[in-house]
Each structure stands twice: as C-alpha cells, then as structure tokens.
Design a protein around this motif. Structure first.
Motif, PDB file in Angstrom:
ATOM      1  N   LYS A  28       0.858  -1.176   0.000  1.00  0.00           N
ATOM      2  CA  LYS A  28       0.000   0.000   0.000  1.00  0.00           C
ATOM      3  C   LYS A  28       0.897   1.228   0.000  1.00  0.00           C
ATOM      4  N   LEU A  29       0.341   2.342  -0.435  1.00  0.00           N
ATOM      5  CA  LEU A  29       1.076   3.603  -0.386  1.00  0.00           C
ATOM      6  C   LEU A  29       0.104   4.761  -0.454  1.00  0.00           C
ATOM      7  N   HIS A  30       0.586   5.922  -0.039  1.00  0.00           N
ATOM      8  CA  HIS A  30      -0.143   7.181  -0.203  1.00  0.00           C
ATOM      9  C   HIS A  30       0.629   7.980  -1.229  1.00  0.00           C
TER      10      HIS A  30
ATOM     11  N   GLU B 245      -0.179   8.631 -11.434  1.00  0.00           N
ATOM     12  CA  GLU B 245      -0.016   7.963 -12.727  1.00  0.00           C
ATOM     13  C   GLU B 245       1.270   7.131 -12.762  1.00  0.00           C
ATOM     14  N   PHE B 246       2.324   7.633 -12.116  1.00  0.00           N
ATOM     15  CA  PHE B 246       3.582   6.879 -12.020  1.00  0.00           C
ATOM     16  C   PHE B 246       3.318   5.511 -11.391  1.00  0.00           C
ATOM     17  N   TYR B 247       2.595   5.492 -10.273  1.00  0.00           N
ATOM     18  CA  TYR B 247       2.314   4.229  -9.587  1.00  0.00           C
ATOM     19  C   TYR B 247       1.329   3.370 -10.385  1.00  0.00           C
ATOM     20  N   ALA B 248       0.367   4.008 -11.044  1.00  0.00           N
ATOM     21  CA  ALA B 248      -0.582   3.260 -11.868  1.00  0.00           C
ATOM     22  C   ALA B 248       0.159   2.495 -12.971  1.00  0.00           C
TER      23      ALA B 248
ATOM     24  N   GLU C  73       1.245  -0.774 -11.880  1.00  0.00           N
ATOM     25  CA  GLU C  73       0.128  -1.655 -11.541  1.00  0.00           C
ATOM     26  C   GLU C  73      -0.444  -1.450 -10.143  1.00  0.00           C
ATOM     27  N   TYR C  74      -0.268  -0.264  -9.580  1.00  0.00           N
ATOM     28  CA  TYR C  74      -0.932   0.093  -8.326  1.00  0.00           C
ATOM     29  C   TYR C  74      -2.295   0.667  -8.695  1.00  0.00           C
ATOM     30  N   GLU C  75      -3.295   0.344  -7.885  1.00  0.00           N
ATOM     31  CA  GLU C  75      -4.632   0.861  -8.157  1.00  0.00           C
ATOM     32  C   GLU C  75      -5.079   1.790  -7.031  1.00  0.00           C
ATOM     33  N   ARG C  76      -5.774   2.827  -7.434  1.00  0.00           N
ATOM     34  CA  ARG C  76      -6.285   3.822  -6.482  1.00  0.00           C
ATOM     35  C   ARG C  76      -7.496   3.264  -5.758  1.00  0.00           C
ATOM     36  N   TYR C  77      -7.656   3.667  -4.494  1.00  0.00           N
ATOM     37  CA  TYR C  77      -8.879   3.371  -3.757  1.00  0.00           C
ATOM     38  C   TYR C  77      -9.119   4.499  -2.765  1.00  0.00           C
TER      39      TYR C  77
ATOM     40  N   PHE D 155      -7.196  12.814  -0.100  1.00  0.00           N
ATOM     41  CA  PHE D 155      -7.077  13.345   1.255  1.00  0.00           C
ATOM     42  C   PHE D 155      -5.792  14.163   1.340  1.00  0.00           C
ATOM     43  N   GLU D 156      -5.666  14.926   2.406  1.00  0.00           N
ATOM     44  CA  GLU D 156      -4.493  15.778   2.588  1.00  0.00           C
ATOM     45  C   GLU D 156      -3.551  15.158   3.608  1.00  0.00           C
ATOM     46  N   GLU D 157      -2.273  15.165   3.260  1.00  0.00           N
ATOM     47  CA  GLU D 157      -1.229  14.680   4.161  1.00  0.00           C
ATOM     48  C   GLU D 157      -0.068  15.654   4.043  1.00  0.00           C
ATOM     49  N   ALA D 158       0.374  16.205   5.158  1.00  0.00           N
ATOM     50  CA  ALA D 158       1.454  17.196   5.181  1.00  0.00           C
ATOM     51  C   ALA D 158       1.137  18.384   4.275  1.00  0.00           C
ATOM     52  N   GLY D 159      -0.152  18.729   4.179  1.00  0.00           N
ATOM     53  CA  GLY D 159      -0.573  19.861   3.376  1.00  0.00           C
ATOM     54  C   GLY D 159      -0.594  19.611   1.875  1.00  0.00           C
ATOM     55  N   ILE D 160      -0.457  18.334   1.451  1.00  0.00           N
ATOM     56  CA  ILE D 160      -0.377  17.975   0.040  1.00  0.00           C
ATOM     57  C   ILE D 160      -1.476  16.954  -0.271  1.00  0.00           C
ATOM     58  N   PRO D 161      -2.232  17.128  -1.375  1.00  0.00           N
ATOM     59  CA  PRO D 161      -3.262  16.142  -1.730  1.00  0.00           C
ATOM     60  C   PRO D 161      -2.646  14.785  -2.074  1.00  0.00           C
ATOM     61  N   HIS D 162      -3.237  13.740  -1.520  1.00  0.00           N
ATOM     62  CA  HIS D 162      -2.780  12.371  -1.724  1.00  0.00           C
ATOM     63  C   HIS D 162      -3.954  11.473  -2.082  1.00  0.00           C
ATOM     64  N   VAL D 163      -3.631  10.295  -2.596  1.00  0.00           N
ATOM     65  CA  VAL D 163      -4.608   9.244  -2.839  1.00  0.00           C
ATOM     66  C   VAL D 163      -3.998   7.916  -2.387  1.00  0.00           C
ATOM     67  N   ARG D 164      -4.842   7.048  -1.856  1.00  0.00           N
ATOM     68  CA  ARG D 164      -4.379   5.720  -1.435  1.00  0.00           C
ATOM     69  C   ARG D 164      -4.282   4.814  -2.659  1.00  0.00           C
ATOM     70  N   MET D 165      -3.241   3.974  -2.673  1.00  0.00           N
ATOM     71  CA  MET D 165      -3.043   3.016  -3.762  1.00  0.00           C
ATOM     72  C   MET D 165      -2.549   1.703  -3.187  1.00  0.00           C
ATOM     73  N   ARG D 166      -2.760   0.621  -3.933  1.00  0.00           N
ATOM     74  CA  ARG D 166      -2.297  -0.698  -3.486  1.00  0.00           C
ATOM     75  C   ARG D 166      -2.011  -1.592  -4.673  1.00  0.00           C
ATOM     76  N   LYS D 167      -1.237  -2.634  -4.383  1.00  0.00           N
ATOM     77  CA  LYS D 167      -0.882  -3.608  -5.406  1.00  0.00           C
ATOM     78  C   LYS D 167      -0.709  -4.970  -4.751  1.00  0.00           C
ATOM     79  N   LYS D 168      -1.315  -5.979  -5.339  1.00  0.00           N
ATOM     80  CA  LYS D 168      -1.099  -7.362  -4.908  1.00  0.00           C
ATOM     81  C   LYS D 168       0.222  -7.832  -5.494  1.00  0.00           C
ATOM     82  N   LEU D 169       1.017  -8.487  -4.677  1.00  0.00           N
ATOM     83  CA  LEU D 169       2.320  -8.987  -5.156  1.00  0.00           C
ATOM     84  C   LEU D 169       2.207 -10.432  -5.593  1.00  0.00           C
TER      85      LEU D 169
END
Length: 142
Positions: A105-107, A114-117, A120-124, A128-142
């Motif tokens: 998982k990552l934020h 798009e780099f993570y996509a 093969e990481y997918e957004r879910y 949200f904001e983290e350290a004043g910067i917009p983020h999105v949660r992503m994950r990938k099955k290994l």
C-alpha cells in the motif's frame, strides 16, 4: 547509470534521509517534524546512487494488517524521468516479496498517481491531505 540497493549502513541511511530532505523539506515545504518519524528506525530504506551520489530514496515498513507500506519515495529534481523511481520501486517490491508481504500500500501525491498506476498500483478511496499535500491511497497485490 544508477545502482539501487537496500541500506545496510548508517552512512547509507543518512544518504536516504538527505534525499528526502532535499525533495520533501526543501522542495515541497514539508515540516521536518512530519518528514522524519518513529518509523524511520525500523523501516527498510533503499537508496539509488549515481556513483557515490545519492539521487533517490524510499522506505518500506510493515502495517498492522500484515501488508507492506511504501513511503517517502523521492528522486532529486534534476534526475526525475530517468527511471530511478522505477528502480526504487522494483527493489522495494523484491524486498517486500522476500519479507512475505502479499500486498503493498502507499499514499501517493496526486500528481504522482499515474507513475504508480503504470507500476500496476490501483487507487482506492477519496483524495485526502497529508502534510498539506493532496494524496490518494493506492495498493498492489504482489
């Protein structure tokens, strides 16, 4: 040509922190008290080197649900677009598999999603904001 490796000395760990400082604190204005945290001591750190110069860094830690979390992925501004981020992620994913993780998982900062996509990481979830910067949660099955 760069070499990316898992940190195995205090000097290499300091190199990782120096890259993060340049990218997150100096370039993006993240508060140092947010950038460095209690997870730095136990996380697996990786550093990308061009010769002796550190040019990229990232870390991996275990979450309570048994998944791995990729954090603090950073490449120095003049070196972006050279594949260093992909190298960092490949080394982290290899280590995560060796450590028995079946999911990462990552934020992601929204501009980097798009780099993570492409890796093969997918957004879910919602942005949200983290350290004043917009983020999105992503994950990938290994």
């Amino acid at each position: 040509m760069t070499e990316t490796r898992v940190v195995d000395s205090d000097d290499e760990r300091e190199d990782a922190l120096a890259v993060r400082h340049a990218v997150f604190v100096e370039e993006q204005g993240v508060d140092e008290n947010l950038e460095y945290d209690e997870h730095d001591a136990d996380a697996v750190h990786v550093v990308a080197y061009d010769g002796c110069e550190p040019v990229g860094a990232a870390r991996l830690r275990e979450l309570e649900d048994g998944a791995g979390k990729v954090e603090r992925v950073a490449v120095l501004e003049p070196r972006r677009g050279e594949g260093i981020g992909q190298e960092l992620m490949a080394v982290l994913e290899k280590r995560a598999r060796a450590d028995g993780f079946d999911e990462l998982k990552l934020h992601s900062q929204t501009h980097a999603a798009e780099f993570y996509a492409e890796l093969e990481y997918e957004r879910y979830g919602k942005v949200f904001e983290e350290a004043g910067i917009p983020h999105v949660r992503m994950r990938k099955k290994l």
